[in-house]
Write an enzyme that holds these catalytic residues in place. Structure first.
Site, PDB file in Angstrom:
ATOM      1  N   ILE A 707     -24.759 -16.422  26.756  1.00 51.19           N
ATOM      2  CA  ILE A 707     -24.069 -17.396  27.617  1.00 51.19           C
ATOM      3  C   ILE A 707     -22.599 -17.041  27.805  1.00 51.19           C
ATOM      4  CG2 ILE A 707     -25.604 -19.327  27.098  1.00 51.19           C
ATOM      5  CD1 ILE A 707     -23.607 -20.288  25.018  1.00 51.19           C
ATOM      6  N   GLY A 708     -22.137 -15.972  27.191  1.00 49.22           N
ATOM      7  CA  GLY A 708     -20.747 -15.574  27.373  1.00 49.22           C
ATOM      8  C   GLY A 708     -20.431 -14.287  26.661  1.00 49.22           C
ATOM      9  N   LYS A 709     -19.458 -13.558  27.222  1.00 49.26           N
ATOM     10  CA  LYS A 709     -18.975 -12.327  26.605  1.00 49.26           C
ATOM     11  C   LYS A 709     -17.455 -12.321  26.681  1.00 49.26           C
ATOM     12  CE  LYS A 709     -23.000  -9.402  27.738  1.00 49.26           C
ATOM     13  NZ  LYS A 709     -23.447  -8.148  28.384  1.00 49.26           N
ATOM     14  N   GLY A 710     -16.833 -11.792  25.644  1.00 50.25           N
ATOM     15  CA  GLY A 710     -15.376 -11.707  25.608  1.00 50.25           C
ATOM     16  C   GLY A 710     -14.937 -10.595  24.704  1.00 50.25           C
ATOM     17  N   GLY A 711     -13.590 -10.466  24.574  1.00 51.58           N
ATOM     18  CA  GLY A 711     -13.047  -9.407  23.726  1.00 51.58           C
ATOM     19  C   GLY A 711     -13.457  -9.550  22.286  1.00 51.58           C
ATOM     20  N   GLY A 713     -16.394 -10.879  21.164  1.00 54.45           N
ATOM     21  CA  GLY A 713     -17.811 -10.706  20.897  1.00 54.45           C
ATOM     22  C   GLY A 713     -18.687 -11.323  21.974  1.00 54.45           C
ATOM     23  N   ILE A 714     -19.957 -11.422  21.662  1.00 55.78           N
ATOM     24  CA  ILE A 714     -20.957 -11.972  22.573  1.00 55.78           C
ATOM     25  C   ILE A 714     -21.424 -13.321  22.033  1.00 55.78           C
ATOM     26  CG2 ILE A 714     -23.209 -11.555  23.639  1.00 55.78           C
ATOM     27  CD1 ILE A 714     -22.751  -8.560  23.132  1.00 55.78           C
ATOM     28  N   LYS A 729     -21.849 -16.704  17.873  1.00 59.24           N
ATOM     29  CA  LYS A 729     -20.926 -15.660  18.330  1.00 59.24           C
ATOM     30  C   LYS A 729     -21.127 -14.425  17.459  1.00 59.24           C
ATOM     31  CE  LYS A 729     -16.963 -16.094  20.192  1.00 59.24           C
ATOM     32  NZ  LYS A 729     -15.570 -16.370  20.569  1.00 59.24           N
ATOM     33  N   ASP A 826      -4.773 -17.349  20.880  1.00 64.27           N
ATOM     34  CA  ASP A 826      -5.415 -17.072  22.167  1.00 64.27           C
ATOM     35  C   ASP A 826      -5.772 -18.389  22.860  1.00 64.27           C
ATOM     36  OD1 ASP A 826      -6.327 -15.528  24.230  1.00 64.27           O
ATOM     37  OD2 ASP A 826      -8.262 -15.078  23.338  1.00 64.27           O
TER      38      ASP A 826
END
Length: 994
Positions: A707-711, A713-714, A729, A826
């Site tokens: 449902i999401g990806k970022g710096g 992790g997934i 996560k 962040d």
């Protein structure tokens, strides 16, 4: 070790275990003795784990019968029974062992300022001799069982301040007839204040502040005839106003009802409280006049009525408040003259009257009492000259007179006021020469003299120790720019524009390591741009426009790796544009217009970003598209560069082929490695009771569940067998092996955090290669995705204001409620998640630090922040602190107000902060914009039916948060207080709906 010894050792261990089991059984059936107390203390030590060097290190069993009486924090009676257990500030982790109920001689139980978790131990009800119970400043949660109060009839102090307790306030407290000190503040209690609390007649201290209480403040509390301190404000939202009956609390010395939505007028009856030394009613919606009867508070030392809707003048009777040290009346609608008797108050230290409508001059003798430390009368209609006695006592720290109509010279005496830390005199009509002593004050971090009529020269001797901001713009100052400015080693912003400076730019200035912004535009500066500019690596803005500079643009300027704005327009610069500028990837605004530059405008690189207006007014500049001569290399260096480029291309092509071959060979190995990884043992570490297994979590790591990806992790959505949805996560670049750099310990600390506006970390799953963090699932996703997506128009005013307040409370807890504090690092709209009711929850708190410490170099975007949210000071400090979080939160507030993304919508690399400032600046070219005009210029057009007053408040808070100087930003606690008022005050009317 020989087998016989190993066997003996094992028998010893087993014997010890049987003994401890036997003792535990005996504890349940025996009458407590001093020996029992020893065993109970060891049980407590086991449950409350402390770090090495903590106060429990000496809790060691010895042969002495009374050895436990020598333990740190333990006191005994003549029979070696424990009567006092006081272990604070260790810090301890874990829970309070239920065996504590066996210490039945205990009189004092103090376990404050630790990190204890768990629910309130019901066994405390057995401590029938207890007089003092202090569990404040921990992380305990749940309801306080009312059954405990049946056995604590001797209790005199009950303090559970600053935990996570919830539910209604316990009514059974009324049974404690000896209770003197009751502090339930800093928790999550809800509902109304029980009116029956008036039956605790022995009560001297009542603290209910910092909860989520509602309803009316019960007038029955006025019957607490012994009450000396009453705290019931902050975060609560009461109905109605201050009960007039409170005027009968004749023993009251402290009354704090700040920030709790009080309305109506201040009761005149409060003037009867002759012993009151502190009255805090700030951050409410109180209206009407300040009652003249308050002049009867003859013992009053601190009076704060700020951030209300009070009108009228300062009562003449306040001249009788001879003990007053603090007077805060800022952000009201007060008017008239500041009475002359204010200067005669013998102990007055703090006078803050900013954002009112006061007129005439300041009292001429202000400061002559020798006590004044802070004076802030900004944004009024005051006139006259600065009183000469402000620093008579050499104690004045803050002098803020900006945005008024003061005139005349600044007294020379202030230049010798060594205690000053902040001076803000801009936007007035001051004239004459700035006293040279101001530039040598050792503690000043801010000097702002802009928008006045100062003349003369700056002093040649400048040595201000910690000065970080110097603004002299829009005056009539002449002479050279002093080279001695280079002595200001902490200087971050130098603003000298719109003056009459002449001479050359001193090259020494560029030795300032922290200098971030330098503006000397619109002067008569001549000479060449010093090549030493390349030394100042922290520069993000350089504006030398509208001067008489000549010579070439130094090629060394390309070494300024974080420079984002370069304006050299309207000078007499010549030669070619340095081709090196195309490699300045951070440079988004370039203006070289109206000079004598020649040759081609370089192509490619960063020059693809700049507009044609960047080069206009240079008749000898040519573009390769129109002039054949521009197609030829201009010098041998460039020709060599082209040949070198061809060679590099060939090398790159060969390298790419090699890399592709390597990845093809590695693909099979990677699949095999994944299978091996999944076969390794996983471990689940829960932070609360979980009704699922580790296998249930690992099973959810499928592509279709992402449902999401970022710096960092997934993120996967996981559906557990019990029907519970969680967010999982999968961290990148982290390890849970033996060398995890404290990652597990840090995550466990985060797992103990309980706050309604912070996403709960339920636990984490790990093996030797991977960490999986398990969070509560947020059905409505992240704020950024909702606000900037197709459904953004459905997020209307009240929801946005509520999200702002709730997110602020979450960050406030991280900064002020955790020990040590947690810096988010962040903060952004994508890290504010929304539950099924669209309540806001801060996510990914603290993870940036922990990922970095675990060696996740690829996650530097998380460590440093996200583009568009990063505070300006990061450019030269390369670190973030709590004020960096505040800046990022201010960007989120601007997103909520404008509906725009932080970057990508404004062109030329402009972010949302710069866009807002630019929009307001364009308005000011027409006339001085009001707050309403500024807000209306940027507000999200999808919003309707909102309160203009509430929107202005949110906008003002946002702009304070994104202040360029970190020292100028509020703390998150101050942000919460500023946002605590309702988003839709009933007056004045909604101008947008008219």
């Amino acid at each position: 070790m020989p087998k016989e010894l190993q066997s003996a050792e094992m028998r010893g261990i087993c014997s010890c275990r049987y003994f401890l089991f036997f003792v535990s059984v005996c504890l349940a059936f025996s009458i407590p003795t001093s020996s029992t107390d020893l065993i109970v203390l060891m049980k407590i030590k086991t449950a409350m784990i402390g770090p090495k060097g903590s106060g429990l290190d000496d809790w060691i069993v010895s042969s002495s019968r009374a050895s436990h009486c020598l333990f740190s924090g333990v006191s005994c009676d003549e029979n070696s029974r424990v009567v006092s257990l006081n272990v604070s500030f260790v810090p301890l982790f874990g829970t309070i062992a239920p065996e504590i109920g066996l210490l039945n001689n205990l009189v004092n139980l103090t376990l404050s300022c630790n990190n204890l978790t768990g629910k309130f131990p019901a066994e405390i009800a057995n401590l029938t001799s207890l007089k003092l119970l202090n569990l404040s400043n921990n992380i305990m949660y749940g309801h306080v069982p009312e059954s405990i109060f049946g056995g604590l009839l001797e209790l005199e102090v009950f303090d559970i301040y600053n935990n996570n307790f919830s539910g209604p306030l316990p009514i059974e407290l009324v049974k404690l007839k000896r209770l003197k000190h009751l502090h339930l503040g800093g928790n999550y209690f809800s509902g109304e204040i029980p009116s029956v609390y008036c039956e605790i007649q022995s009560l001297e201290y009542l603290g209910l502040n910092g909860n989520g209480l509602s309803g009316k403040v019960p007038a029955s509390l006025s019957r607490l005839s012994n009450l000396q301190e009453l705290y019931i404000g902050y975060f609560s939202m009461y109905e109605g106003g201050i009960p007039p009956e409170f005027g009968s609390l004749s023993s009251l010395r402290m009354l704090d009802m700040g920030s709790c939505n009080l309305t109506g007028e201040i009761p005149a009856s409060l003037g009867r409280l002759k012993l009151l030394h502190t009255l805090f009613l700030q951050l409410n919606r109180l209206s009407g006049l300040i009652p003249a009867e308050l002049s009867g508070l003859v013992s009053l030392k601190s009076l704060d009525l700020s951030n209300n809707e009070l009108t009228g003048e300062i009562p003449k009777g306040f001249s009788e408040l001879k003990q007053l040290t603090l007077l805060n009346l800022f952000r009201n609608h007060l008017h008239g003259r500041i009475p002359s008797f204010i200067a005669d108050l013998p102990y007055l230290e703090v006078l803050q009257l900013w954002e009112n409508n006061f007129t005439f001059e300041l009292p001429v003798n202000l400061g002559s009492n020798g006590k004044l430390t802070k004076l802030d009368v900004a944004t009024n209609h005051l006139t006259g000259m600065i009183p000469r006695h402000l620093c008579d006592g050499k104690r004045l720290e803050t002098l803020i007179l900006m945005d008024n109509y003061f005139f005349g010279p600044v007294p020379e005496e202030l230049g010798d006021c060594k205690s000053l830390t902040r001076i803000r005199l801009m936007k007035n009509f001051f004239n004459g020469t700035i006293p040279p002593g101001f530039f040598n004050l050792p503690l000043v971090d801010m000097l702002e003299f802009s928008d006045n009529y100062f003349t003369g020269k700056l002093p040649d001797e400048i040595s201000g120790g910690i000065l970080g901001l110097l603004t002299l713009s829009n005056n009539r100052i002449t002479g050279n720019v002093p080279a001695a400015i280079a002595n200001l080693t902490n200087l971050q912003t130098l603003s000298l524009e719109l003056n009459q400076f002449s001479g050359e730019i001193p090259p020494q200035i560029f030795d300032l390591k922290k200098l971030s912004k330098m503006n000397i535009s619109n002067n008569n500066i001549t000479g060449k741009i010093p090549t030493t500019i390349a030394h100042c690596k922290s520069l993000t803005l350089v504006d030398f426009s509208s001067n008489n500079l000549f010579g070439e643009i130094p090629r060394a300027i390309a070494k300024l790796e974080i420079l984002s704005t370069l304006n050299l327009s309207r000078n007499q610069l010549e030669g070619q544009i340095p081709i090196e500028i195309r490699s300045m990837t951070s440079l988004t605004i370039l203006d070289l217009s109206y000079n004598n530059l020649s040759g081609p405008v370089p192509e490619g690189g960063q020059f693809l970003v700049f507009n044609d207006s960047s080069f206009t007014g240079n008749p000898n500049l040519c573009s390769p598209l129109h002039h054949l001569s521009c197609l030829l290399p201009q010098n041998q260096d460039e020709l060599s560069g082209q040949k070198s480029s061809s060679s590099k291309v060939a090398i790159i092509v060969v390298s790419i082929i090699g890399v592709l071959s390597f990845f093809a060979a590695a693909l099979k190995f990677n699949r095999y490695r994944i299978k091996c990884r999944e076969s390794k043992a996983w471990k689940l570490t829960p932070f609360q009771k979980l009704d699922f297994k580790v296998e249930d979590v690992v099973e959810c790591l499928k592509e279709e569940n992402i449902i999401g990806k970022g710096g960092a992790g997934i993120v996967y959505r996981g559906s557990m067998p019990n029907g519970m949805n969680v967010a999982i996560k999968r961290l990148v670049g982290s390890s849970s092996g033996r060398n995890d750099h404290g990652f597990s310990a840090e995550i466990q600390t985060l797992g103990r955090i309980r706050h309604r506006n912070i996403v709960k970390l339920l636990g984490f799953v790990s093996n030797n290669d991977t960490n999986l963090l398990i969070y509560e699932f947020m059905p409505n996703g992240c704020l950024g995705g909702l606000l900037h997506g197709s459904k953004g128009s459905h997020l209307q005013w009240e929801s946005r204001y509520r999200i702002a307040v709730e997110a602020a409370k979450g960050l406030c807890y991280l900064h002020h409620g955790c020990s040590p504090l947690i810096i988010h690092r962040d903060v952004k709209s994508n890290n504010i998640l929304l539950d099924s009711d669209f309540a806001a929850h801060v996510a990914d708190f603290g993870l940036a630090k922990f990922l970095h410490s675990a060696g996740a170099s690829e996650c530097m975007s998380s460590v440093a922040g996200s583009y568009g949210y990063i505070a300006p000071e990061y450019a030269y400090t390369l670190r973030v602190d709590e004020k960096s979080d505040v800046y990022s939160f201010g960007v989120v507030l601007l997103e909520l107000i404008t509906g725009r993304k932080p970057v990508g919508e404004f062109g030329d690399g402009v972010d949302i902060v710069r866009w807002v400032l630019k929009t307001i600046s364009e308005l000011s070219e027409i006339s001085k914009p009001s707050d309403a005009a500024a807000v209306l210029a940027v507000v999200d057009p999808r919003l309707s039916g909102y309160s203009l007053v509430g929107m202005i408040n949110l906008f003002n808070v946002a702009m304070r948060c994104v202040a360029e100087m970190s020292a100028e930003r509020p703390t998150m606690m101050e942000v919460v207080h500023m946002l605590a008022g309702p988003p839709h005050p009933q007056s004045p009317p909604n101008l947008l709906a008219m």
